[in-house]
Design a protein around this motif. Structure first.
Motif, short mmCIF file in Angstrom:
data_model
loop_
_atom_site.label_atom_id
_atom_site.label_comp_id
_atom_site.label_asym_id
_atom_site.label_seq_id
_atom_site.Cartn_x
_atom_site.Cartn_y
_atom_site.Cartn_z
N UNK A 30 1.48 -1.46 -5.94
CA UNK A 30 1.79 -0.63 -4.78
C UNK A 30 0.82 -0.86 -3.64
N UNK A 31 -0.41 -1.17 -3.99
CA UNK A 31 -1.44 -1.38 -2.98
C UNK A 31 -2.47 -2.33 -3.57
N UNK A 32 -3.36 -2.80 -2.74
CA UNK A 32 -4.38 -3.73 -3.22
C UNK A 32 -5.66 -2.99 -3.53
N UNK A 33 -6.38 -3.51 -4.50
CA UNK A 33 -7.67 -2.94 -4.87
C UNK A 33 -8.76 -3.77 -4.21
N UNK A 34 -9.69 -3.11 -3.57
CA UNK A 34 -10.80 -3.81 -2.94
C UNK A 34 -12.09 -3.30 -3.57
N UNK A 129 3.21 -7.04 4.15
CA UNK A 129 4.58 -6.56 4.15
C UNK A 129 5.40 -7.50 5.02
N UNK B 41 -13.41 2.99 -6.01
CA UNK B 41 -12.79 1.75 -5.59
C UNK B 41 -11.89 2.02 -4.39
N UNK B 42 -11.79 1.05 -3.51
CA UNK B 42 -10.94 1.19 -2.34
C UNK B 42 -9.57 0.59 -2.62
N UNK B 43 -8.54 1.25 -2.07
CA UNK B 43 -7.16 0.80 -2.25
C UNK B 43 -6.54 0.69 -0.86
N UNK B 44 -5.85 -0.42 -0.59
CA UNK B 44 -5.31 -0.69 0.75
C UNK B 44 -3.84 -1.05 0.67
N UNK B 45 -3.03 -0.56 1.59
CA UNK B 45 -1.63 -0.95 1.65
C UNK B 45 -1.17 -1.04 3.10
N UNK B 46 -0.05 -1.72 3.32
CA UNK B 46 0.46 -1.85 4.68
C UNK B 46 1.98 -1.87 4.66
N UNK B 47 2.58 -1.32 5.70
CA UNK B 47 4.04 -1.23 5.80
C UNK B 47 4.45 -1.40 7.24
N UNK B 81 2.03 4.87 -1.32
CA UNK B 81 1.56 3.68 -2.03
C UNK B 81 0.10 3.81 -2.45
N UNK B 82 -0.71 4.33 -1.55
CA UNK B 82 -2.13 4.51 -1.85
C UNK B 82 -2.30 5.47 -3.03
N UNK B 85 -1.62 4.37 -6.60
CA UNK B 85 -2.67 3.60 -7.28
C UNK B 85 -3.75 4.52 -7.84
N UNK B 93 -4.80 2.64 10.11
CA UNK B 93 -4.70 2.08 11.46
C UNK B 93 -3.22 1.92 11.78
N UNK B 142 -1.46 0.28 8.33
CA UNK B 142 -2.25 -0.09 7.16
C UNK B 142 -3.08 1.13 6.79
N UNK B 144 -5.54 3.22 3.68
CA UNK B 144 -6.32 3.04 2.46
C UNK B 144 -6.87 4.36 1.97
N UNK B 146 -9.56 6.02 -1.57
CA UNK B 146 -10.62 5.75 -2.54
C UNK B 146 -10.30 6.44 -3.86
#
Lengths: 331, 331
Positions: A30-34, A129, B41-47, B81-82, B85, B93, B142, B144, B146
């Motif tokens: 669903x989202x990326x882990x950083x 996306x 941990x950081x989680x990032x998504x974009x649509x 989505x965030x 996770x 943003x 985008x 994100x 934590x």
């Protein structure tokens, strides 16, 4: 959707080119882990590019733009912003609104350019996306990075007495744009390699990504990305700091590639993606040794003066030639 | 550019509505500064959302879409989505490619909806980019967040014997889309408040943002956002885990709002933005107490079976009614 490429195909092309890690570190969940470093601060920026019609103000690129160069540039302009805050770029996401009929070869070349820039900068594609556009191609990148410690290189940290210093090839991109527009008249005949230095500075800019983190670590008090050119960006820096910047046009670093431009034209041109910093006097020597050039100095406004830029030409107060603005305001 | 609004004006409207912090924490410098928590941990998504023509496949919204609802939804789908996770949304943003002639009132209402969702979720606008579009309006967010610790709620963590559980109003968004398309025929007469529950689920979805972090903290082994509906998303979950999911259609939680839909129609409908999780048996009671419903269970594939979903209707193996897909595949 796109000629020969489904939406999943568009994504696969980019992930493969960029060597994107598998989920959940990269695309796929669903989202990326950083993974954040144990210390430091995160810096995030985003930039959108819209395809348009030649020579209309506000347009960012043309389909005829070499796609490999565009892929490189779309990422480079974001990484330049991250680095200008004193951070090292680490990751990015790409969103694309893709029109019907975009050639698969165009997209593949775009992905290769994006991947080349990512590799050069050590930044990983971690998500994105892809959607369909009933209009132009729209590309959007959000990129981020990390600082070593708690500080970032802000625009508003400068002090009176600081030297104004720059790194980057001021004016080259502007000359490249002129060359590019001339080529456009003769049918856009530019290959992906882009051998002309000015053209490369415009189509495939290489921001000095190490300059921001280095400047932050070595005493710079303020800094900003030179994305719109000295004439536009330095007044912003002056305003953020509440200072007057006295700038010597004759101090622009010699660049044989720009021999055909006046200092005014170089100062008025945009998309340099260099770094402007304010540097306390005791650090100036170290910055010069690192490739920065001193253009002038910051001082407090006096009397009713407002923060801004005072231009000098060999010491004498001057205005920037208006023709420079007229030439380049569309760039 | 836009009727009564410059590019700076467009940005100011959004920043003001969202109460965006001043640079360099928020918009205003080259990039935004994000303060990472000391652990997690950081989680990032974009649509990306693209404006389009009614009823054309691939279109995300129409200018006639209530702009306040669209602002809410553009952010909500990312935050969903965030949260899926296992992270708590923290920041986002916004990039917008804005056509000439977009009414300032439209943009203001869009900003209010965006801000309302941001406030409700505790997510801060920290940057963005606004450019001109010679074509449709394109919005890109985008976002994100934590996690509390090192773990995230991945799609591929499920084990044989886990219960398949869901939270969220399965099917409501689909019914809302049907209602919306009927309204479209009569001139799109929907105000910003959206009083109909099904319409609200489609136009102004409220994902259960607490469900993901809670599920991660309470033993869920896998999870995913239900953005495309059970019929599309559960096979993805099954494939990621390498398991067979046996799903009982009669177990879909009772929802009086969806009384007019069959279970097949509810399962086939998209944009639910609920959460599907796989839960070890010993935790199922706690999940039910938290509002999750059990739809079935995961098991190893047997013989030459491939990972996927086996649907049951009151215990008997079944196929989803094809008409449900035909109705909703455009949604």
């Amino acid at each position: 959707m796109t000629e020969g490429l489904s939406e999943a195909g568009l994504i696969a092309v980019v992930c493969e080119a960029c060597g994107a890690p598998r989920t959940p570190i990269g695309p796929g969940d669903d989202a990326a882990l950083v993974i954040a470093p144990p210390r430091g601060r995160q810096v995030v920026t985003t930039d959108a590019l819209v395809e348009g019609v030649p020579l209309v103000e506000g347009v960012h690129f043309l389909r005829a733009h070499p796609p490999e160069a565009l892929g490189w540039k779309a990422l480079a302009v974001n990484l330049s912003d991250v680095a200008a805050m004193g951070a090292r770029p680490s990751a990015f996401v790409l969103s694309a609104a893709v029109p019907e009929g975009l050639p698969a070869a165009w997209w593949g070349a775009f992905a290769r350019g994006l991947a080349a820039c990512a590799r050069a900068a050590g930044a990983a594609l971690v998500g994105g996306d892809t959607v369909r556009s009933p209009g132009p191609l729209v590309l959007n990148i959000t990129a981020w990075g990390w600082t070593e410690g708690d500080a970032v290189l802000r625009r508003d940290g400068g002090r009176a007495g600081d030297a104004l210093m720059v790194r980057g090839n001021i004016g080259r991109s502007t000359l490249g744009l002129l060359n590019w527009l001339k080529l456009a008249e003769s049918g856009w005949g530019v290959d992906g390699a882009v051998r002309d230095d000015a053209l490369a500075a415009h189509l495939r800019p290489a921001p000095p990504l190490d300059a921001g983190p280095w400047a932050l670590a070595h005493g710079a008090s303020a800094g900003m990305d030179l994305s719109d050119g000295l004439a536009t960006d330095l007044p912003r820096l002056a305003a953020a700091c509440g200072l007057v910047l006295e700038v010597e046009l004759a101090a622009l670093p010699v660049d044989p590639v720009c021999a055909g431009l006046t200092p005014d034209e170089r100062a008025a041109g945009g998309e340099d993606y260099g770094l402007a910093v304010l540097v306390p006097a005791e650090h100036v020597g170290a910055f010069i040794a690192r490739g920065f050039a001193s253009l002038g100095a910051a001082r407090q406004p006096v009397g009713g003066e407002r923060p801004g830029v005072l231009w000098r030409r060999h010491g004498a107060p001057t205005e920037l030639a208006a023709s420079a603005f007229a030439h380049f305001s569309g760039g």
